[in-house]
Design a protein around this motif. Structure first.
Motif, mmCIF file in Angstrom:
data_model
loop_
_atom_site.group_PDB
_atom_site.id
_atom_site.type_symbol
_atom_site.label_atom_id
_atom_site.label_comp_id
_atom_site.label_asym_id
_atom_site.label_seq_id
_atom_site.Cartn_x
_atom_site.Cartn_y
_atom_site.Cartn_z
ATOM 1 N N ASP A 1 0.847 -1.186 0.000
ATOM 2 C CA ASP A 1 0.000 0.000 0.000
ATOM 3 C C ASP A 1 0.884 1.238 0.000
ATOM 4 O O ASP A 1 1.705 1.404 0.868
ATOM 5 N N HIS A 2 0.667 2.111 -0.993
ATOM 6 C CA HIS A 2 1.469 3.328 -1.071
ATOM 7 C C HIS A 2 1.113 4.302 0.040
ATOM 8 O O HIS A 2 1.830 5.258 0.297
ATOM 9 N N ASP A 3 -0.055 4.095 0.710
ATOM 10 C CA ASP A 3 -0.415 4.955 1.828
ATOM 11 C C ASP A 3 0.480 4.701 3.036
ATOM 12 O O ASP A 3 0.683 5.575 3.863
ATOM 13 N N ALA A 4 0.962 3.484 3.154
ATOM 14 C CA ALA A 4 1.735 3.106 4.329
ATOM 15 C C ALA A 4 3.079 3.812 4.343
ATOM 16 O O ALA A 4 3.634 4.168 3.316
ATOM 17 N N LEU B 1 -5.705 -2.023 -2.053
ATOM 18 C CA LEU B 1 -5.883 -0.750 -2.741
ATOM 19 C C LEU B 1 -4.886 0.245 -2.164
ATOM 20 O O LEU B 1 -4.735 0.344 -0.948
ATOM 21 N N SER B 2 -4.211 0.987 -3.046
ATOM 22 C CA SER B 2 -3.215 1.964 -2.623
ATOM 23 C C SER B 2 -3.600 3.327 -3.190
ATOM 24 O O SER B 2 -3.676 3.486 -4.408
ATOM 25 N N ARG B 3 -3.873 4.268 -2.317
ATOM 26 C CA ARG B 3 -4.232 5.607 -2.789
ATOM 27 C C ARG B 3 -3.055 6.231 -3.535
ATOM 28 O O ARG B 3 -1.920 6.208 -3.063
ATOM 29 N N LEU B 4 -3.331 6.771 -4.708
ATOM 30 C CA LEU B 4 -2.284 7.404 -5.495
ATOM 31 C C LEU B 4 -1.899 8.732 -4.865
ATOM 32 O O LEU B 4 -2.751 9.484 -4.394
ATOM 33 N N ARG B 5 -0.642 9.005 -4.875
ATOM 34 C CA ARG B 5 -0.160 10.251 -4.292
ATOM 35 C C ARG B 5 -0.736 11.439 -5.045
ATOM 36 O O ARG B 5 -0.785 11.460 -6.271
ATOM 37 N N GLY B 6 -1.179 12.424 -4.278
ATOM 38 C CA GLY B 6 -1.744 13.621 -4.876
ATOM 39 C C GLY B 6 -3.211 13.488 -5.240
ATOM 40 O O GLY B 6 -3.778 14.400 -5.836
ATOM 41 N N SER B 7 -3.819 12.359 -4.886
ATOM 42 C CA SER B 7 -5.228 12.149 -5.218
ATOM 43 C C SER B 7 -5.962 11.666 -3.979
ATOM 44 O O SER B 7 -5.435 10.903 -3.180
ATOM 45 N N GLU B 8 -7.208 12.103 -3.842
ATOM 46 C CA GLU B 8 -8.015 11.694 -2.710
ATOM 47 C C GLU B 8 -8.949 10.541 -3.039
ATOM 48 O O GLU B 8 -9.479 9.891 -2.139
ATOM 49 N N ASP B 9 -9.176 10.279 -4.328
ATOM 50 C CA ASP B 9 -10.190 9.284 -4.673
ATOM 51 C C ASP B 9 -9.754 8.313 -5.765
ATOM 52 O O ASP B 9 -10.578 7.591 -6.328
#
Length: 231
Positions: free
Chosen positions: A10-13, A183-191
């Motif tokens: 996860d890119h959020d981690a 699911l990994s939230r993309l950097r610079g995006s909220e959705d």
């Protein structure tokens, strides 16, 4: 359906912490009193991360990923002693463990499992299909939150007439996909999120076909979820 809690990246981690410059560097001998292990320090850390879950990720944990590559045979052997299988995708840069296929052998399981709700299983199937479509194009699988909500909305009649309650279930399912690093939230995006390529290893083509047929019946027949899934 159950899934293993030991899943993906996860890119959020946050990335793994970098040891301070004053941290002692273990030597090649025993690491502690009574130590009879054969793996070096960095390989043991990588193995511990695999066992703790959900994965070792090349982007978030470059040191442990490098240690895993250097010591793959030894780590695989250690995991085999525990009836576990190492799954690696070098191109995608991630690795995780799953229960080994021991056939009729009575082998204990060290991996926790968690049951999936209907909405969670439908969402997983949707994400798996998005990943397959993206693979055919040679692209990363990226989905928007609204896209996931709309894909789930066609099943609302099978679950509840409460729109607000159904929306909460979908939001909770998306949150669980993020918690389990599918699911990994993309950097610079909220959705916008990237679908973890590990889903390819979690769901076979046969799994997708069986689930897809079940959910097709739900969409077309309007059968209540409890009735269909109890057959």
């Amino acid at each position: 359906m159950n899934w293993s809690d030991s899943t993906l990246h996860d890119h959020d981690a946050s990335p793994e912490p970098v040891p301070g410059s004053n941290a002692p560097v273990p030597g090649n001998g025993p690491l502690f009193l009574g130590d009879s292990g054969e793996l070096p320090y960095d390989a043991r850390r990588a193995a511990c991360q695999l066992l703790a879950g959900p994965s070792v990720d090349a982007q978030r944990q470059p040191a442990q990923w490098a240690a895993l590559l250097r010591n793959e045979p030894g780590i695989r052997s250690l995991l085999c002693d525990l009836f576990l299988e190492l799954v690696m995708d070098r191109d995608a840069g991630f690795a995780f463990v799953r229960q080994a296929d021991t056939a009729e052998l009575d082998a204990p399981s060290l991996l926790r499992t968690a049951p999936l709700t209907f909405i969670e299983s439908v969402l997983l199937l949707f994400l798996r299909q998005q990943l397959a479509d993206a693979d055919t194009r040679g692209e990363r699988a990226v989905v928007e939150e609204l896209q996931m909500v709309e894909a789930m909305s066609i099943y609302q009649k099978n679950i509840s007439t409460d729109q607000a309650g159904f929306s909460k279930r979908v939001t909770a399912a998306i949150g669980k996909m993020r918690e389990n690093q599918l699911l990994s939230r993309l950097r610079g995006s909220e959705d916008r999120y990237e679908v973890s390529p590990a889903l390819k290893h979690m769901f076979s083509a046969e799994d997708v076909a069986v689930l897809g047929e079940t959910y097709r019946q739900l969409r077309e027949g309007g059968t209540p979820v409890d009735d269909l899934l109890s057959e």
